[in-house]
Design a protein around this motif. Structure first.
Motif, PDB file in Angstrom:
ATOM      1  N   ASP A 154      26.505 -85.591 -25.389  1.00 56.14           N
ATOM      2  CA  ASP A 154      27.340 -85.461 -24.201  1.00 56.14           C
ATOM      3  C   ASP A 154      27.931 -86.835 -23.909  1.00 56.14           C
ATOM      4  OD1 ASP A 154      24.341 -85.218 -22.180  1.00 56.14           O
ATOM      5  OD2 ASP A 154      25.328 -86.983 -23.016  1.00 56.14           O
ATOM      6  N   GLU A 155      28.710 -86.899 -22.868  1.00 54.00           N
ATOM      7  CA  GLU A 155      29.462 -88.122 -22.610  1.00 54.00           C
ATOM      8  C   GLU A 155      28.527 -89.308 -22.404  1.00 54.00           C
ATOM      9  OE1 GLU A 155      32.162 -87.735 -19.392  1.00 54.00           O
ATOM     10  OE2 GLU A 155      32.848 -89.801 -19.521  1.00 54.00           O
TER      11      GLU A 155
ATOM     12  N   THR B 213      28.221 -92.385 -25.019  1.00 58.04           N
ATOM     13  CA  THR B 213      28.610 -93.705 -24.496  1.00 58.04           C
ATOM     14  C   THR B 213      27.450 -94.682 -24.622  1.00 58.04           C
ATOM     15  OG1 THR B 213      30.068 -92.588 -22.926  1.00 58.04           O
ATOM     16  CG2 THR B 213      29.539 -94.888 -22.488  1.00 58.04           C
TER      17      THR B 213
ATOM     18  N   PHE C 112      33.628 -82.423 -22.730  1.00 54.66           N
ATOM     19  CA  PHE C 112      33.622 -83.723 -22.080  1.00 54.66           C
ATOM     20  C   PHE C 112      34.630 -84.621 -22.777  1.00 54.66           C
ATOM     21  CE2 PHE C 112      31.308 -86.076 -25.329  1.00 54.66           C
ATOM     22  CZ  PHE C 112      30.523 -85.114 -25.935  1.00 54.66           C
TER      23      PHE C 112
ATOM     24  N   LEU D 197      35.691 -88.625 -24.060  1.00 55.38           N
ATOM     25  CA  LEU D 197      35.227 -89.958 -24.422  1.00 55.38           C
ATOM     26  C   LEU D 197      36.448 -90.857 -24.569  1.00 55.38           C
ATOM     27  CD1 LEU D 197      32.678 -88.976 -27.190  1.00 55.38           C
ATOM     28  CD2 LEU D 197      32.102 -90.032 -25.020  1.00 55.38           C
TER      29      LEU D 197
END
Lengths: 783, 254
Positions: A104-105, A109, A157, A159
């Protein structure tokens, strides 16, 4: 050639063409499919299957061992369940594929940030699938369009990765719709680049340009998205440093110099000394060196450059500085130490605050005293009135009754009345003194109570005077004496006091007292301790400006600011508009005026994913391989089959079979047509492509190959001219000659293979060893 | 039987035939002689239309050969034998198949063609080599096979284009002897381009001298070689006289 094709040989040629196209297409398609499969397997082996990996971490090749260890540890520690696979090294970069258990984001990240700590880190590539990538998004454009892209249905999501915005999709099916929607969003925006042309002026007034664009109409919004890159950051840093310089100038140790017939400039240094100095002497440790920052008229100001500690106070002599020696006397100066003053003020404020609580309590008490004082005031007024009457009764004062039994020179004093009056006066005096003290304390914090304070002081004076006179009266009342004059004064004083007291607006004073109490209650609620702590923190946090450090810092700041380059003058706007590009260019050129170039770009471009790009690349590779295979197959066919046909036709033309030079030219035409047909057809069937060559290019290439083959045919498939001549003389038709003589003697190709079963005289290659005697077999008949 | 009128042919600036005229009677054997490049072979090939003349007329039995259509021409060629200087046999075929080729292509049944081929090979003395491949034959043998191929269909007209020029002197005699015998046995009209005056004297009914693309002298061999009227005739006559004298001297042991 015409005679050859007319004579039935055309069927042989057509058959060869059909077989060549069929077999050639199959061969080319097979080769390209095999190559495609090979490359696709290789790619899958390199980049993994669809959706298998999420991130590729690139590492410098020489650090791959350390990287693999560190990466493994990091993944085990921070991303449990993640998988890693080492892939091939490309361009001195080792590559590691990472797969997250749940991407997921936040996780991705976090992974990208953690990856920067891997030894030899050289970048990363996001390969989550399915996703749609919008590339080329400017740093200031991204915050505008990212939210819109993130809200697209089907996007799981988002990015951000440099200039790319990756839209990770729910599924592969939704990716296409997401891409289309993203394109629709991007089409609403236009990134307009306006820059000076040649020596055109830079447009620093961006807002006015924006206003003109908007005034031109047709745009929904215009946003300034200019990014000057390093220049902007440097400008912001310069701004911050200017503030820092101002701060230093305000708080660093300074000196103010009054010049006497001297001309000095900023950047020069002066020497301040408490003792007279001889020009030419060396600057001493006790001398204070001042780096001038301002010099105007007879005043100059500067920062103390050295020493760090100085105890000199008062006026100091100011000398010019000549290198490391003292120069001539230029004036007098004094030190200004703002940091020390601030420190003292903070300490005093802290102390005051420390006493504020006590003062507040005292003032609250004072307000109670004031109330008592007001009561005493009322009582005092009554007492004054009584006194006045008493004095009148004794024949003193304006209202005295002259008929009252008084003898000249003799006064009858009611000592009890005087005594009670003295007591009243004393109480009033105490109350007024208390009131004065409280008002005085309050006036230190606010000037609100100054009028009260001045009134109170006036009362106090009068009351003190009256009290003194009362004491005199009391002492006089115990003995004889002529106190009539004194009593007259007292009467006048009493009248004056009474008048003053009556002038006092007790109600207003009561209200003021009430307001004062309310303020004091608020003051009592202050977190005095907290404020004191803050003040102490401010005091302790004050920078310890050493003069030398401050001067040097300011010099460095000036130097840095000077060195900053100006921006290129390019400005970028993001315009939301449904207008066409041409309309926008016209409108913006009109708004921007002459001397400026206008360029319009999309704010971003929807790119296919890495795998799609690879697939697209493989598709073009496949097409290229197919094209190359088609070219090779056609070339082989031309050389093996059609060169024989052309050589035979050209040989026949020499001997008048068909008998004109046109026959020879027709052979070239045949070669071109056959080549064009073969290559064009195979290219179409196999969807071949060569360096973006389309069908017409393949046709032309095939024709060229055919022409070359026709020209080289006699060398490629030599035909015995004598045999042809003999066959003509024997009455053989061109087709018969081709079948029986030319083709069997030519290259072993499709034509030769097709011809073999049709030979009347069986395959008797002339290269075999000769055998005399014995019958050779006819293909169809045995002897 | 064969009539050639004003045949002209130029190869660029070189004029090979400049008005070639010749009449040949049926069964006549005509020796065409002349220096190299005088147009002898061009005239011969023009009859078969192996070379397309620029103008003129060739008639065979009253039919205009130069005006024949493709099929007529092919039929004419099948019935006309042509023996080339280099034999021009089909290398990939055997001797028998080379000889059979024109018959089979003409539609003759293979057995018949084979029989005829054997007969033709027999007549040229090559029957024993029927199964041999051409490449292994000597020049003379190849020429014999070529002759057999030319005569297999018993043509009425046989054209010989310097059949012995490529052979060594021993083989020349053999071939010329063969041609001489065939001229008597076949009864065909024969035009023989040759440099062999002896052959012309012995086998030819008529000698035609060709120079610069046209006939300069013609007549019986005896007359042409003994009393030539043209310069070319005189030169050939001188060669013949020299040969005869040489033979006489040899016979006398001188």
């Amino acid at each position: 050639m015409y005679a050859l094709l007319r004579g039935g040989f055309i069927r042989d040629v057509v058959a060869v063409l059909i077989i060549t196209v069929f077999a050639g297409s199959i061969a080319a398609a097979t080769v390209s499919a095999a190559a495609d499969r090979f490359f696709e397997d290789a790619v899958s082996g390199i980049v993994g299957d669809y959706g298998e990996y999420d991130l590729i971490i690139h590492v410098r090749q020489e650090a791959w061992r350390e990287a693999i260890r560190a990466l493994g540890q990091m993944l085990r520690r921070e991303f449990p369940g993640a998988r890693m696979k080492q892939s091939v090294t490309v361009l001195s970069r080792a590559n590691f594929f990472v797969s997250l258990p749940h991407a997921d984001e936040a996780t991705v990240t976090r992974l990208t940030r953690a990856a920067t700590e891997v030894p030899g880190f050289a970048g990363y590539t996001i390969v989550i699938e399915p996703k749609v990538t919008v590339s080329g998004v400017g740093a200031r454009v991204a915050p505008i369009i990212r939210p819109q892209l993130a809200s697209i249905e089907g996007v799981r999501f988002v990015l951000k990765d440099g200039g790319n915005i990756h839209l990770v999709c729910d599924s592969g099916d939704s990716a296409r719709a997401v891409a289309q929607t993203a394109e629709t969003i991007l089409r609403r925006y236009h990134l307009v680049d306006v820059r000076p042309e040649g020596d055109g002026a830079q447009d620093s007034d961006r807002q006015s340009l924006i206003d003109r664009v908007i005034a031109g109409g047709g745009v929904a919004s215009v946003r300034d998205v200019t990014v000057d890159g390093a220049a902007q950051e440097a400008r912001e840093l310069s701004r911050a440093l200017r503030e820092m310089k101002r701060f230093i100038q305000a708080w660093a140790p300074q000196a103010v110099i009054t010049l006497k017939d001297a001309d000095v400039q900023p950047e020069e240094s002066l020497v301040l000394s408490a003792t007279p100095r001889r020009p030419g002497s060396a600057v001493g440790d006790d001398d204070i060196v001042v780096a001038l920052t301002e010099a105007s008229g007879s005043m100059a100001r500067g920062i103390v450059a050295s020493p760090d500690a100085y105890s000199a106070t008062g006026e100091l002599a100011a000398y010019a500085m000549d290198g490391e020696t003292v120069g001539s006397l230029v004036g007098a100066g004094r030190l200004v130490l703002p940091d020390r003053e601030l420190g003292s003020s903070l300490q005093e404020a802290s102390a005051v605050l420390g006493r504020l609580g006590e003062a507040t309590d005292a003032m609250l008490e004072a307000t109670r005293g004031w109330e008592q004082a007001l009561d005493a005031y009322e009582t005092a007024i009554d007492s004054m009135i009584k006194l006045q009457r008493a004095l009148e009764r004794v024949g003193i004062g304006a209202g005295a009754d002259p008929g009252v039994g008084t003898a000249p020179g003799r006064v009858r004093i009611d000592t009890a009345s005087v005594r009670s009056l003295a007591e009243l006066t004393s109480k009033a005096l105490v109350a007024v003194q208390t009131l004065e003290a409280t008002a005085e304390a309050a006036s230190m914090l606010t000037s609100h109570y100054d009028p009260l304070l001045s009134n109170v002081r006036l009362w106090q004076d009068r009351l003190s005077s009256f009290s003194r006179k009362l004491e005199t009266v009391q002492s006089a009342a115990s003995g004889a004496g002529d106190v009539s004059a004194l009593l007259d004064e007292m009467s006048a004083a009493a009248a004056g006091i009474l008048s003053t007291l009556q002038e006092l607006d007790a109600a207003a004073l009561g209200e003021q007292l009430e307001a004062a109490r309310s303020d004091l209650d608020s003051l009592a609620g202050l977190d005095v301790k907290g404020i004191s702590k803050q003040l102490e923190a401010v005091h302790s946090g004050m920078p310890n400006f050493s003069g030398e450090g401050a001067a040097r810092s300011m010099k460095l700041i000036d130097q840095f600011i000077e060195e900053q380059q100006e921006s290129s003058g390019k400005v970028e706007f993001l315009i939301e508009s449904d207008a066409t590009q041409e309309q926008l260019v016209t409108a913006i050129e009109k708004a921007a005026g002459t001397g400026r170039a206008v360029y319009i770009l999309p704010p971003g471009v929807v790119q296919p994913g890495v795998r799609s790009e690879v697939r697209s690349l493989l598709k073009s590779v496949k097409g290229t391989i197919s094209g190359l295979a088609a070219c090779a197959i056609v070339l082989v066919s031309l050389m093996l089959d059609h060169s024989t046909v052309i050589a035979g036709a050209r040989a026949m033309a020499l001997y008048g079979e068909g008998a004109s030079r046109r026959e020879a030219l027709a052979a070239y035409g045949y070669g071109a047509c056959v080549g064009a047909f073969l290559l064009g057809t195979i290219a179409v069937v196999t969807r071949a492509a060569l360096a973006s060559m389309g069908f017409p290019a393949f046709v032309l290439l095939g024709a060229a190959m055919g022409l070359v083959t026709a020209w080289a045919a006699p060398r490629l498939s030599p035909v015995s001219a004598g045999e042809v001549e003999a066959c003509i003389a024997l009455g053989l038709s061109p087709s018969e000659m081709m079948r029986e003589v030319v083709v069997p003697a030519g290259k072993p190709g499709t034509l030769s293979l097709l011809n073999r079963p049709r030979l009347i005289f069986g395959d008797t290659p002339s290269s075999r060893a000769p055998s005399k005697g014995g019958a050779s077999q006819c293909s169809q008949y045995a002897t | 039987m064969l009539s050639i009128r004003d045949l002209r042919k130029a190869y660029g600036s070189r004029h090979a035939l400049t008005g070639f005229n010749l009449d040949v009677e049926q069964g006549e054997t005509v020796a065409i002689m002349g220096p190299s490049g005088c147009g002898k072979s061009t005239a011969l090939k023009s009859i078969m239309r192996l070379v397309q003349p620029d103008s003129g007329c060739v008639e065979w039995r009253g039919r205009d050969v130069l005006g024949m259509c493709r099929d007529e021409l092919r039929a004419f060629r099948r019935r006309t034998g042509f023996v080339f200087q280099q034999s021009n046999l089909i290398q990939r075929l055997s001797v028998l198949h080379n000889v059979m080729l024109p018959q089979v292509m003409a539609g003759e049944p293979v057995e018949r063609a084979q029989r005829a081929a054997y007969e033709a090979l027999e007549s040229v003395g090559m029957a024993d080599s029927a199964g041999a491949f051409v490449r292994g034959l000597s020049g003379g043998e190849m020429q014999r096979v070529a002759i057999a191929r030319a005569i297999i269909s018993r043509p009425d007209l046989i054209l010989w284009d310097e059949p012995t020029s490529a052979l060594d002197p021993i083989l020349v005699v053999d071939i010329l002897t063969l041609i001489e015998s065939l001229s008597r046995s076949l009864g065909a009209t024969m035009l023989v381009v040759t440099h062999e005056a002896g052959f012309a004297m012995r086998a030819a009914d008529r000698v035609v001298m060709v120079d610069h693309g046209r006939v300069v002298e013609e007549g019986s061999p005896a007359r042409v070689f003994s009393h030539p009227t043209s310069l070319l005739g005189r030169r050939y006559a001188a060669c013949v006289a020299y040969s005869v004298e040489a033979q006489k001297e040899k016979a006398c042991g001188l």
